[in-house]
Design an enzyme around this catalytic site. Structure first.
Site, PDB file in Angstrom:
ATOM      1  N   LYS A  43      -1.287  -7.127  -8.049  1.00  0.00           N
ATOM      2  CA  LYS A  43      -2.414  -6.198  -7.976  1.00  0.00           C
ATOM      3  C   LYS A  43      -1.929  -4.765  -8.191  1.00  0.00           C
ATOM      4  CE  LYS A  43      -4.566  -3.914  -4.698  1.00  0.00           C
ATOM      5  NZ  LYS A  43      -5.008  -2.709  -5.428  1.00  0.00           N
ATOM      6  N   GLY A  76       4.270   0.709  -1.445  1.00  0.00           N
ATOM      7  CA  GLY A  76       3.154   1.604  -1.123  1.00  0.00           C
ATOM      8  C   GLY A  76       3.473   2.395   0.120  1.00  0.00           C
ATOM      9  N   THR A 126       3.832   3.676   4.057  1.00  0.00           N
ATOM     10  CA  THR A 126       4.388   3.078   5.278  1.00  0.00           C
ATOM     11  C   THR A 126       3.273   2.517   6.148  1.00  0.00           C
ATOM     12  OG1 THR A 126       6.379   4.416   5.192  1.00  0.00           O
ATOM     13  CG2 THR A 126       5.726   3.624   7.369  1.00  0.00           C
ATOM     14  N   GLY A 148       2.294  -0.752   4.731  1.00  0.00           N
ATOM     15  CA  GLY A 148       3.457  -1.641   4.908  1.00  0.00           C
ATOM     16  C   GLY A 148       3.509  -2.218   6.311  1.00  0.00           C
ATOM     17  N   GLU A 164       8.677  -1.764   0.093  1.00  0.00           N
ATOM     18  CA  GLU A 164       9.242  -0.493  -0.401  1.00  0.00           C
ATOM     19  C   GLU A 164       8.241   0.589  -0.030  1.00  0.00           C
ATOM     20  OE1 GLU A 164      12.093   0.020  -1.900  1.00  0.00           O
ATOM     21  OE2 GLU A 164      12.721  -1.940  -2.651  1.00  0.00           O
ATOM     22  N   CYS A 172       8.318   8.288  -4.275  1.00  0.00           N
ATOM     23  CA  CYS A 172       8.682   7.855  -2.925  1.00  0.00           C
ATOM     24  C   CYS A 172      10.009   8.459  -2.490  1.00  0.00           C
ATOM     25  CB  CYS A 172       8.754   6.333  -2.885  1.00  0.00           C
ATOM     26  SG  CYS A 172       9.727   5.670  -4.231  1.00  0.00           S
ATOM     27  N   GLU A 222       5.292  12.624   4.756  1.00  0.00           N
ATOM     28  CA  GLU A 222       5.338  12.535   3.294  1.00  0.00           C
ATOM     29  C   GLU A 222       4.075  13.171   2.714  1.00  0.00           C
ATOM     30  OE1 GLU A 222       4.764   8.637   1.487  1.00  0.00           O
ATOM     31  OE2 GLU A 222       6.476   9.025   0.184  1.00  0.00           O
TER      32      GLU A 222
HETATM   33  P1  NAD Z   1      -1.049   2.566  -0.484  1.00  0.00           P
HETATM   34  O1  NAD Z   1      -0.255   1.919   0.583  1.00  0.00           O
HETATM   35  O2  NAD Z   1      -2.296   3.247  -0.123  1.00  0.00           O
HETATM   36  O3  NAD Z   1      -1.433   1.511  -1.599  1.00  0.00           O
HETATM   37  C1  NAD Z   1      -0.460   0.723  -2.270  1.00  0.00           C
HETATM   38  C2  NAD Z   1      -1.112  -0.527  -2.772  1.00  0.00           C
HETATM   39  O4  NAD Z   1      -1.502  -1.326  -1.660  1.00  0.00           O
HETATM   40  C3  NAD Z   1      -2.379  -0.307  -3.588  1.00  0.00           C
HETATM   41  O5  NAD Z   1      -2.408  -1.256  -4.629  1.00  0.00           O
HETATM   42  C4  NAD Z   1      -3.482  -0.571  -2.576  1.00  0.00           C
HETATM   43  O6  NAD Z   1      -4.684  -1.006  -3.155  1.00  0.00           O
HETATM   44  C5  NAD Z   1      -2.866  -1.679  -1.745  1.00  0.00           C
HETATM   45  N1  NAD Z   1      -3.388  -1.803  -0.378  1.00  0.00           N
HETATM   46  C6  NAD Z   1      -4.052  -0.878   0.367  1.00  0.00           C
HETATM   47  N2  NAD Z   1      -4.346  -1.384   1.588  1.00  0.00           N
HETATM   48  C7  NAD Z   1      -3.856  -2.650   1.623  1.00  0.00           C
HETATM   49  C8  NAD Z   1      -3.811  -3.668   2.610  1.00  0.00           C
HETATM   50  N3  NAD Z   1      -4.343  -3.499   3.818  1.00  0.00           N
HETATM   51  N4  NAD Z   1      -3.202  -4.837   2.308  1.00  0.00           N
HETATM   52  C9  NAD Z   1      -2.624  -5.024   1.102  1.00  0.00           C
HETATM   53  N5  NAD Z   1      -2.641  -4.106   0.120  1.00  0.00           N
HETATM   54  C10 NAD Z   1      -3.236  -2.915   0.371  1.00  0.00           C
HETATM   55  O7  NAD Z   1      -0.027   3.549  -1.187  1.00  0.00           O
HETATM   56  P2  NAD Z   1      -0.303   4.488  -2.444  1.00  0.00           P
HETATM   57  O8  NAD Z   1      -0.998   5.684  -1.934  1.00  0.00           O
HETATM   58  O9  NAD Z   1      -0.886   3.729  -3.573  1.00  0.00           O
HETATM   59  O10 NAD Z   1       1.183   4.828  -2.900  1.00  0.00           O
HETATM   60  C11 NAD Z   1       1.885   5.865  -2.408  1.00  0.00           C
HETATM   61  C12 NAD Z   1       2.913   5.376  -1.421  1.00  0.00           C
HETATM   62  O11 NAD Z   1       3.791   4.438  -2.037  1.00  0.00           O
HETATM   63  C13 NAD Z   1       3.792   6.485  -0.945  1.00  0.00           C
HETATM   64  O12 NAD Z   1       3.945   6.402   0.448  1.00  0.00           O
HETATM   65  C14 NAD Z   1       5.125   6.206  -1.635  1.00  0.00           C
HETATM   66  O13 NAD Z   1       6.223   6.734  -0.974  1.00  0.00           O
HETATM   67  C15 NAD Z   1       5.140   4.738  -1.712  1.00  0.00           C
HETATM   68  N6  NAD Z   1       6.068   4.277  -2.756  1.00  0.00           N
HETATM   69  C16 NAD Z   1       7.242   3.690  -2.380  1.00  0.00           C
HETATM   70  C17 NAD Z   1       8.148   3.276  -3.350  1.00  0.00           C
HETATM   71  C18 NAD Z   1       9.455   2.657  -2.963  1.00  0.00           C
HETATM   72  O14 NAD Z   1      10.084   2.053  -3.816  1.00  0.00           O
HETATM   73  N7  NAD Z   1       9.878   2.762  -1.719  1.00  0.00           N
HETATM   74  C19 NAD Z   1       7.856   3.435  -4.697  1.00  0.00           C
HETATM   75  C20 NAD Z   1       6.646   4.030  -5.047  1.00  0.00           C
HETATM   76  C21 NAD Z   1       5.751   4.438  -4.055  1.00  0.00           C
END
Ligand code: NAD
Length: 476
Positions: A182, A234, A236, A239, A256, A290, A387
């Site tokens: 997704k 995504g 924390t 996560g 991640e 990230c 962040e």
């Molecule tokens: P997010 O957690 O809001 O969303 C990430 C993904 O998860 C999206 O596809 C979203 O639709 C989905 N999602 C949302 N709620 C969910 C749930 N309850 N269950 C399952 N999936 C769900 O994050 P974002 O705003 O899209 O991304 C930014 C974040 O990602 C930042 O914190 C960034 O640091 C992190 N990031 C980490 C890495 C890494 O490798 N560590 C790489 C890129 C981004």
């Protein structure tokens, strides 16, 4: 064919359909409730296209397609054959690199120079790298019979849409798994274009399934009973929700998550090189990274000099149209993120920090933020601890290496840090004492498929990239 640079190509335009369906079992299919959601270009606020909103029924269909593919042709295929498909995907991505770069910048707001020179070449490089492992797994894991998990649920964010897809799909397929992926709701375009490419390359139906939708769709993938492994990138917060919902199940997972990287500049560092390093560390991809170096820690003796040079350098940066090759900082990815970053700008001022923003012009429409510095901050300020995920750098000073280490480690995160110094011994000291998955020395934001990447503390669980990333997709 070990080629990082995009190959020359014919396509000189990037076609976007009015609407995109789900990609399940090798076909594009309408979502069961017939619902779609709009996607906008963050640089113009204009609608680009619509993506299907997958329901639980659609997720179930995708998981079934992935299971069928796993139990069928895919699991009996030799590693060599699987590798051929991955090589083919990598080459086709190179052939269409220009198109993918344009779409990535239109959909997500990142400067075309970055999608063209960093994102898309790296996407191809990750597919090439894992293609090479597909027929060598017994050498990667001597004494083991490397077995895939089965069906993997993969959920990715919006900051590096196609690159995060590559980090997930390439190792999963190399090891013989099938996937349901997704993409993030604001950046699903290149994942669906990738689905078209997958169809063209003749990969067996159901090996890759792509379902679009909001967080709820992600949650349905995570909690589907027939998913064997979850790979999430995504925030924390999400996560933690995923980790809780997987506790007590036998599903494996990698997470991640977020970061708050420190850039430690010592007095003996080559200062001009360090300033360029800072610019790359925090303003690359609008700071939507990230592992961004979002906290500058500069040794007292050179602090004034570094801050002045940094301010001068900010004045040369061009903020604007992501499709213009001269642009340094593109659009903030979405209205929601634009509001979040602005909230942090106000918060920093309320917390007593001094704000400095480059005086450059920004377009009237679209979500743009000038490169920003916060000086006069303290360690407990929220702008230092949390962040922001935007073009915002906090600046602190330190006297001794130990104080630098203490400040660098003093956040809940531990994804990446950087150090600038002329002394190799200091690099080793900082590398071993700073608690993060990556410590870059005299550089920042450098990625390579051979290197493992991942977090300490609240930045995540597990590693992606390199052989560690391969191990994350086989049973122990
Ligand atoms: P997010 O957690 O809001 O969303 C990430 C993904 O998860 C999206 O596809 C979203 O639709 C989905 N999602 C949302 N709620 C969910 C749930 N309850 N269950 C399952 N999936 C769900 O994050 P974002 O705003 O899209 O991304 C930014 C974040 O990602 C930042 O914190 C960034 O640091 C992190 N990031 C980490 C890495 C890494 O490798 N560590 C790489 C890129 C981004």
């Amino acid at each position: 064919v070990w080629e990082y640079a995009p190959a020359p190509q014919d396509a000189d335009f990037a076609e976007v359909k009015e609407q995109y369906d789900l990609f399940i079992g090798g076909k594009f299919v309408e979502p069961s409730k017939g619902r779609y959601f709009k996607s906008t270009n963050p640089a113009t606020e204009e609608e680009i296209t619509e993506f299907a909103e997958a329901t639980q029924k659609d997720v179930d269909k995708a998981v079934k397609a992935a299971r069928k593919a796993y139990e069928g042709e895919w699991s009996s295929m030799s590693g060599k054959e699987r590798g051929k498909y991955l090589y083919r995907i990598a080459r086709m991505l190179q052939e269409r690199a220009r198109e993918f770069a344009v779409l990535e910048s239109m959909d997500g707001g990142k400067p075309i120079r970055e999608s063209r020179d960093v994102d898309i070449p790296l996407v191809a490089a990750y597919f090439f790298y894992y293609a090479g492992w597909a027929d060598k797994l017994e050498y990667a894991f001597p004494g083991k019979k490397p077995e895939p998990y089965g069906v993997c649920g993969q959920i990715i964010p919006w900051n590096f849409p196609l690159l995060m897809l590559a980090w997930k799909i390439a190792p999963a397929l190399a090891t013989g798994n099938t996937v349901v992926l997704k993409p993030a709701e604001t950046t699903s375009l290149t994942a669906l274009k990738f689905a078209e490419l997958v169809k063209d390359c003749g990969l067996p139906d159901g090996v890759i399934n792509i379902v679009t939708g909001a967080g709820q769709t992600g949650s349905e993938i995570v909690n589907h009973k027939d998913i064997d492994k979850v790979a999430f990138t995504g925030s924390t917060n999400v996560g933690k929700i995923i980790q809780k919902s997987l506790a007590g199940t036998d599903k494996k997972y990698t997470l991640e998550l977020g970061g708050k990287g420190a850039l430690v500049i010592f007095e003996d560092a080559p200062i001009d090189q360090a300033v360029e390093g800072i610019i790359n560390a925090i303003y690359f991809n609008q700071g939507h990274v990230c592992c961004a170096g979002s906290r500058l820690l500069v040794q007292e003796g050179v602090a004034d000099k570094v801050i002045q040079k940094l301010k001068d350098r900010l004045e040369t940066m061009i903020v604007g149209d992501p499709l213009d090759k001269n642009t340094d900082i593109g659009a903030i990815n979405s209205k929601e993120q634009f509001e979040t970053v602005n909230k942090y700008l106000e918060m920093g001022v309320d917390e007593g920090a001094d704000i400095y923003q480059a005086k450059c012009d920004i377009p009237e429409n679209g979500y743009f933020i000038r490169p920003t510095l916060f000086t006069n901050v303290s360690q407990s300020n929220r702008v230092v601890q949390e962040e922001i995920f935007g073009p915002v750098l906090t600046v602190q000073t330190f006297r001794t290496a130990d104080e630098g280490i203490e400040k660098a480690n003093n956040t809940p995160y531990g994804l990446a840090n950087g150090v600038w110094t002329d002394k190799g011994s200091k690099i080793f000291k900082m590398g071993s004492k700073m608690r993060s998955g990556v410590v870059w020395a005299n550089t920042y934001n450098k990625f390579d498929p051979t290197s493992p990447f991942g977090g300490y503390k609240e930045s995540g669980v597990g590693r992606e990239g390199g052989m560690h990333g391969l191990a994350a997709y086989i049973k122990n």
